[in-house]
Design an enzyme around this catalytic site. Structure first.
Site, mmCIF file in Angstrom:
data_model
loop_
_atom_site.group_PDB
_atom_site.id
_atom_site.type_symbol
_atom_site.label_atom_id
_atom_site.label_comp_id
_atom_site.label_asym_id
_atom_site.label_seq_id
_atom_site.Cartn_x
_atom_site.Cartn_y
_atom_site.Cartn_z
ATOM 1 N N HIS A 111 -7.632 0.854 -6.138
ATOM 2 C CA HIS A 111 -7.792 -0.001 -4.945
ATOM 3 C C HIS A 111 -8.493 -1.292 -5.402
ATOM 4 C CE1 HIS A 111 -7.888 -1.222 -0.925
ATOM 5 N NE2 HIS A 111 -8.686 -0.325 -0.371
ATOM 6 N N CYS A 122 -16.509 1.689 1.351
ATOM 7 C CA CYS A 122 -15.328 0.839 1.592
ATOM 8 C C CYS A 122 -14.828 0.949 3.023
ATOM 9 C CB CYS A 122 -14.223 1.195 0.606
ATOM 10 S SG CYS A 122 -13.688 2.913 0.760
ATOM 11 N N ARG A 125 0.886 -1.187 0.000
ATOM 12 C CA ARG A 125 0.000 0.000 0.000
ATOM 13 C C ARG A 125 0.910 1.219 0.000
ATOM 14 N NH1 ARG A 125 -5.174 1.510 3.707
ATOM 15 N NH2 ARG A 125 -6.029 0.079 2.174
ATOM 16 N N ARG A 177 -13.598 -8.546 2.372
ATOM 17 C CA ARG A 177 -12.190 -8.333 2.035
ATOM 18 C C ARG A 177 -11.419 -9.617 2.346
ATOM 19 N NH1 ARG A 177 -10.026 -3.188 1.815
ATOM 20 N NH2 ARG A 177 -8.217 -4.339 1.075
ATOM 21 N N ASP A 194 -17.527 7.029 -0.832
ATOM 22 C CA ASP A 194 -16.237 6.946 -0.134
ATOM 23 C C ASP A 194 -15.920 8.342 0.400
ATOM 24 O OD1 ASP A 194 -13.734 6.142 0.784
ATOM 25 O OD2 ASP A 194 -12.760 6.303 -1.174
ATOM 26 N N GLN A 208 -10.257 -3.809 -2.959
ATOM 27 C CA GLN A 208 -11.555 -3.328 -2.491
ATOM 28 C C GLN A 208 -12.640 -3.644 -3.526
ATOM 29 O OE1 GLN A 208 -12.256 -1.690 0.581
ATOM 30 N NE2 GLN A 208 -14.275 -2.303 -0.141
HETATM 31 N N1 CP Z 1 -11.202 -0.133 2.867
HETATM 32 C C1 CP Z 1 -9.904 -0.159 3.242
HETATM 33 O O1 CP Z 1 -8.993 -0.387 2.428
HETATM 34 O O2 CP Z 1 -9.699 0.017 4.567
HETATM 35 P P1 CP Z 1 -8.302 0.207 5.308
HETATM 36 O O3 CP Z 1 -7.746 1.541 4.888
HETATM 37 O O4 CP Z 1 -8.632 0.160 6.766
HETATM 38 O O5 CP Z 1 -7.372 -0.900 4.893
HETATM 39 N N1 NVA Z 2 -10.120 6.753 -0.963
HETATM 40 C C1 NVA Z 2 -9.671 6.332 0.348
HETATM 41 C C2 NVA Z 2 -9.863 4.861 0.533
HETATM 42 C C3 NVA Z 2 -9.453 4.334 1.879
HETATM 43 C C4 NVA Z 2 -9.645 2.854 1.992
HETATM 44 C C5 NVA Z 2 -8.219 6.719 0.526
HETATM 45 O O1 NVA Z 2 -7.420 6.545 -0.402
HETATM 46 O O2 NVA Z 2 -7.875 7.206 1.610
#
Ligand code: CP
Ligand code: NVA
Length: 309
Positions: free
Chosen positions: A134, A269, A107, A297, A229, A137
């Site tokens: 993502h 999400c 990530r 997930r 989101d 997700q």
């Molecule tokens: N939805 C999601 O990716 O959550 P986290 O940021 O907690 O991993």
């Molecule tokens: N769009 C959000 C998703 C978090 C899971 C971010 O990138 O922070």
């Protein structure tokens, strides 16, 4: 036959509808087995390295628990503790980790960093979120919609809010699966044109459709699924109050929900900010499936790991 072994998972765009379907089918099977108390150790002795350059609750825990349930092991590596944080090249990190582990999940901010890691790694690399995409997700979201509605082809879904990483992967995934997706986002916050164009090409081939609109009411009309989101993603904290003003009309609340199909499901999400992108009433109401979505997930990623590692 499994044609996914050894593949990187950087974007759903690299996978056919049939391959995505095969991951979802396995996810359903693994979920059932786990709930019956009959876990399958399909990754016995295998190790996944997980590099986190941004915070996470769901991604970290679902991958770690998923590997454990499959008989394998996961290593949590925060960038501050890795030499990568002190300037060791991504190229060397990829090559070295590949000598120890069977897969790498990352990530990070820049999508190009994940692509570089995948280029130099000799084991599968999984995108656990970038500023652009993502995909893990979206995979879990497709699983949730399939479970709740029973099918994907022809489902009408509306994404309301910021045209961000989650919106991008949803556009690619839904269009691959023959769904009709409408995005309602303010001018200047639409999904990237390149992603929208790819989604339109996917939809032409799959029988789905893609619309990018400004009016949230138009986007959610008759939708079977409403998705939102956060308005400010990780890394955009400085813009939070500015965005709050910009996105005020895009809150998913009872009024917006009333324009969707009567039995529409509401997805997010998570993490969610109550009374910003979604009202507390809707987030915690009877249409919301956000906790099942978060649970999925685990199951979707277990299927993915089983097939690619
Ligand atoms: N939805 C999601 O990716 O959550 P986290 O940021 O907690 O991993
Ligand atoms: N769009 C959000 C998703 C978090 C899971 C971010 O990138 O922070």
């Amino acid at each position: 036959m499994n044609d996914l072994k050894g593949r990187h998972f950087l974007t759903l765009q690299d996978f056919s509808a049939q391959q995505i379907e095969s991951i979802l089918e396995l996810a359903i099977e693994l979920k059932t087995r786990q709930k019956e108390g009959l876990p399958r150790h399909l990754l016995k002795g295998k190790t996944l390295a997980m590099i986190f350059q941004k915070p996470s609750t769901r991604t970290r825990v679902s991958f770690e628990v998923g590997m454990l349930q499959l008989g394998g092991h996961a290593l949590f590596l925060s960038s501050g503790e890795l030499q990568i944080g002190r300037g060791e090249p991504v190229k060397d990190t990829a090559a070295v980790l590949s000598r120890y582990v069977d897969g790498i999940m990352i990530r990070t901010s820049e999508h190009s960093e994940v692509e570089e890691l995948a280029h130099y790694a000799t084991v599968p690399v999984i995108n656990g979120l970038t500023n652009l995409l993502h995909p893990c997700q979206a995979l879990s979201d497709l699983l949730t919609i399939k479970e709740k509605l029973g099918y994907l082809q022809g489902v009408k879904i509306a994404y309301v809010g910021d045209g961000n990483n989650v919106a991008h992967s949803l556009l690619l995934g839904c269009s691959k699966m023959g769904m009709s997706i409408s995005v309602g986002a303010p001018e200047g916050y639409h999904p990237q044109t390149e992603i929208t164009n790819l989604a339109k090409e996917n939809a032409d081939a799959s029988g789905g459709s893609v619309k990018v609109l400004v009016e949230p009411a138009e986007a959610v009309k008759d939708a079977q699924v409403i998705y939102t989101d956060v308005w400010a993603s990780m890394g955009q904290e400085m813009e939070k109050s500015f965005r709050k003003d910009k996105f005020g009309a895009y809150q998913v609340n009872e009024k917006l929900l009333s324009l969707a199909a009567p039995d529409a499901i509401v997805m997010h999400c998570l993490p969610a900010y109550r009374e910003e992108e979604i009202s507390t009433q809707v987030l915690e109401g009877e249409h919301s499936v956000v906790l099942d979505q978060a649970e999925n997930r685990l199951h979707a990623q277990k299927a993915l790991l089983t097939l690619i590692l």
